[in-house]
Write an enzyme that holds these catalytic residues in place. Sequence first.
Site, PDB file in Angstrom:
ATOM      1  N   ASP A 209     -62.478  61.044 -32.662  1.00  0.00           N
ATOM      2  CA  ASP A 209     -62.480  62.360 -33.313  1.00  0.00           C
ATOM      3  C   ASP A 209     -61.995  62.249 -34.764  1.00  0.00           C
ATOM      4  O   ASP A 209     -61.019  61.547 -35.047  1.00  0.00           O
ATOM      5  CB  ASP A 209     -61.533  63.273 -32.514  1.00  0.00           C
ATOM      6  CG  ASP A 209     -61.617  64.727 -32.925  1.00  0.00           C
ATOM      7  OD1 ASP A 209     -62.700  65.308 -32.817  1.00  0.00           O
ATOM      8  OD2 ASP A 209     -60.577  65.283 -33.343  1.00  0.00           O
ATOM      9  N   GLU A 258     -61.970  42.449 -26.661  1.00  0.00           N
ATOM     10  CA  GLU A 258     -61.178  41.681 -25.698  1.00  0.00           C
ATOM     11  C   GLU A 258     -61.699  41.928 -24.282  1.00  0.00           C
ATOM     12  O   GLU A 258     -61.355  41.221 -23.362  1.00  0.00           O
ATOM     13  CB  GLU A 258     -59.707  42.126 -25.733  1.00  0.00           C
ATOM     14  CG  GLU A 258     -58.908  41.539 -26.856  1.00  0.00           C
ATOM     15  CD  GLU A 258     -57.473  42.064 -26.806  1.00  0.00           C
ATOM     16  OE1 GLU A 258     -56.971  42.430 -25.716  1.00  0.00           O
ATOM     17  OE2 GLU A 258     -56.856  42.116 -27.880  1.00  0.00           O
TER      18      GLU A 258
HETATM   19  C1  GLC Z   1     -63.650  67.488 -34.078  1.00  0.00           C
HETATM   20  C2  GLC Z   1     -64.079  68.123 -32.778  1.00  0.00           C
HETATM   21  C3  GLC Z   1     -63.788  69.592 -32.833  1.00  0.00           C
HETATM   22  C4  GLC Z   1     -62.305  69.786 -33.028  1.00  0.00           C
HETATM   23  C5  GLC Z   1     -61.807  69.021 -34.252  1.00  0.00           C
HETATM   24  C6  GLC Z   1     -60.318  68.905 -34.256  1.00  0.00           C
HETATM   25  O1  GLC Z   1     -64.389  67.916 -35.152  1.00  0.00           O
HETATM   26  O2  GLC Z   1     -65.429  67.839 -32.529  1.00  0.00           O
HETATM   27  O3  GLC Z   1     -64.239  70.277 -31.705  1.00  0.00           O
HETATM   28  O4  GLC Z   1     -62.013  71.139 -33.181  1.00  0.00           O
HETATM   29  O5  GLC Z   1     -62.289  67.690 -34.275  1.00  0.00           O
HETATM   30  O6  GLC Z   1     -59.898  68.021 -33.260  1.00  0.00           O
END
Ligand code: GLC
Length: 530
Positions: A209, A258
């Site tokens: 993310d 790994e």
């Molecule tokens: C990313 C995710 C989103 C979330 C953001 C903060 O963009 O896809 O849904 O709100 O990160 O974690």
Amino acid sequence: MTATMTDTWWDSAVIYQVYPRSFADGNGDGIGDLTGLMERLPYIASLGVDAIWMTPFQPSPQVDQGYDVSDYCGVDPLFGSMEEFDQLLQSAHLLGLRVLLDVVPNHCSSAHPLFRQALAAGPGSPERDMFHFAPGSHDGLPPNNWQSVFGGGAWSRASPESVDDKDWYLHLFSSAQPDWNWRNPAVGDYFESVLRFWFDKGVDGLRIDVAHALFKAPGLPDAPSVTAVVDGLRSNPLVSDQEDVHEVYRRWRRLAQEYTPHRLLVGEVNLDPARAARYTRADEMHQAFPYAFIGLGWDADAWAGVGSELEDARQTHGAPPTWALENHDLVRSATRYGGGATGSERARAALLTILGLPGAAYIYQGQELGLPEVHVPVAERVDPMWSRGGVCRDGARIPLPWTQESHRSHGFSQGQLPDSPWLPVPEGWGNYAIERQHHDPDSSLQLLRRAVELRRHLTGRGIFGKHDDVSWTVQAGGLLLCQRQENICIAMAMGTGRVRLPAGEVLISARPLQAAGWLEPGNSAWIVQN
Ligand code: GLC
Ligand code: CA
């Protein structure tokens, strides 16, 4: 793990994104969960896809639907238990599906024990150094002018009631999502243990993310212009895309290698293609989502332009590209491409087009059904981005319709009848139901199945090369052509009138051709040129 599972399965994989809250609700509380998902894994396998990517189900106060994680190595009771996750993983593997999880390394939840400890430990403590705490200015303003991606300021007071504690903490998203301080090596070590935890369990890869934002410019200086402040992550060079972040992915890549088979790393890198490609250099992540491409509208020149940039980036850095048109943050493609019957036709054609391209393709749950964006009444919206002044993402997160009949939210919930699912299901949702489309040979669902099967067949026979070059052009009348090597062409009619197809054999089209050699607007086809 079966013998066919090789290290580079992902180069031409089709990966299905599961948003667990909205996929299937096994216990009837109106929220999708792991049992619901497990029961319906055969459906996902029936699509012919290679893997699922699950968005977060770890313990979380659910302020940002799980993207505010309070325990990286657990399962939120809302979704089930670790035993259920283990079973799910095993069932998926038995069905030949790999499983990718979401890891959220930029921020955690303000309920995470390490953040709670930091608050309690006070200004200047080593506990606070795990995050970005800083005193505000003398006139009571936050440490800098950065804005949150969700709207509003990017800083909140650590202890608003206290006169002694003048610290603020940084949160690029909601105030319930404090950013980790990646300049502190303890943060990197912590995340290594998180990765190992899931990899040791046999998880096949991770979606990372906001992968480009972990490091901020040293000293956290003010953004130079109002635009940079407002545009937040994408164009504020201080908030993201710092050189130091690449070392994190080099470390993670070594870690992923790994394991046998190697684990896949795919990043949410919301940067232009040339910058994003630097995250998929040979010793970093394997893949990054095509952010410049994923949100495009119905615009042939834009598709060809961004497609060509992604191709240039691929040729520079070598990692095969990925393709996607939707995810849980974006307006559904059928709506983005104009809505109504036209938007649906286009979304279906566009999905067939990306499945014809070399590289991995990601499909978001419901995209195979052609689901449109739903207008969620203001009173029922739950997205924190909306409540902080940004756009509302709830309309792409409506529970999946399984049955045509409206009973139990179109079969979404099992067990007892819930009062209502976590987001309201609109009138007519049953028309998109999986049950209905399954029995209709002309449905979007059946087209997707045919396309995925054909793609696998062509890849297996080497007709679709995993590393084919692609050249993107727009011909007269809005005909988008993606030429793969010399003899395969993916064509999509993006103009207003019908267009002549290049000569060759049509292998599949989004809708039947009305006249041989012609493509109607909103249709697409894969063509072999002899
Ligand atoms: C990313 C995710 C989103 C979330 C953001 C903060 O963009 O896809 O849904 O709100 O990160 O974690
Ligand atoms: Ca449930």
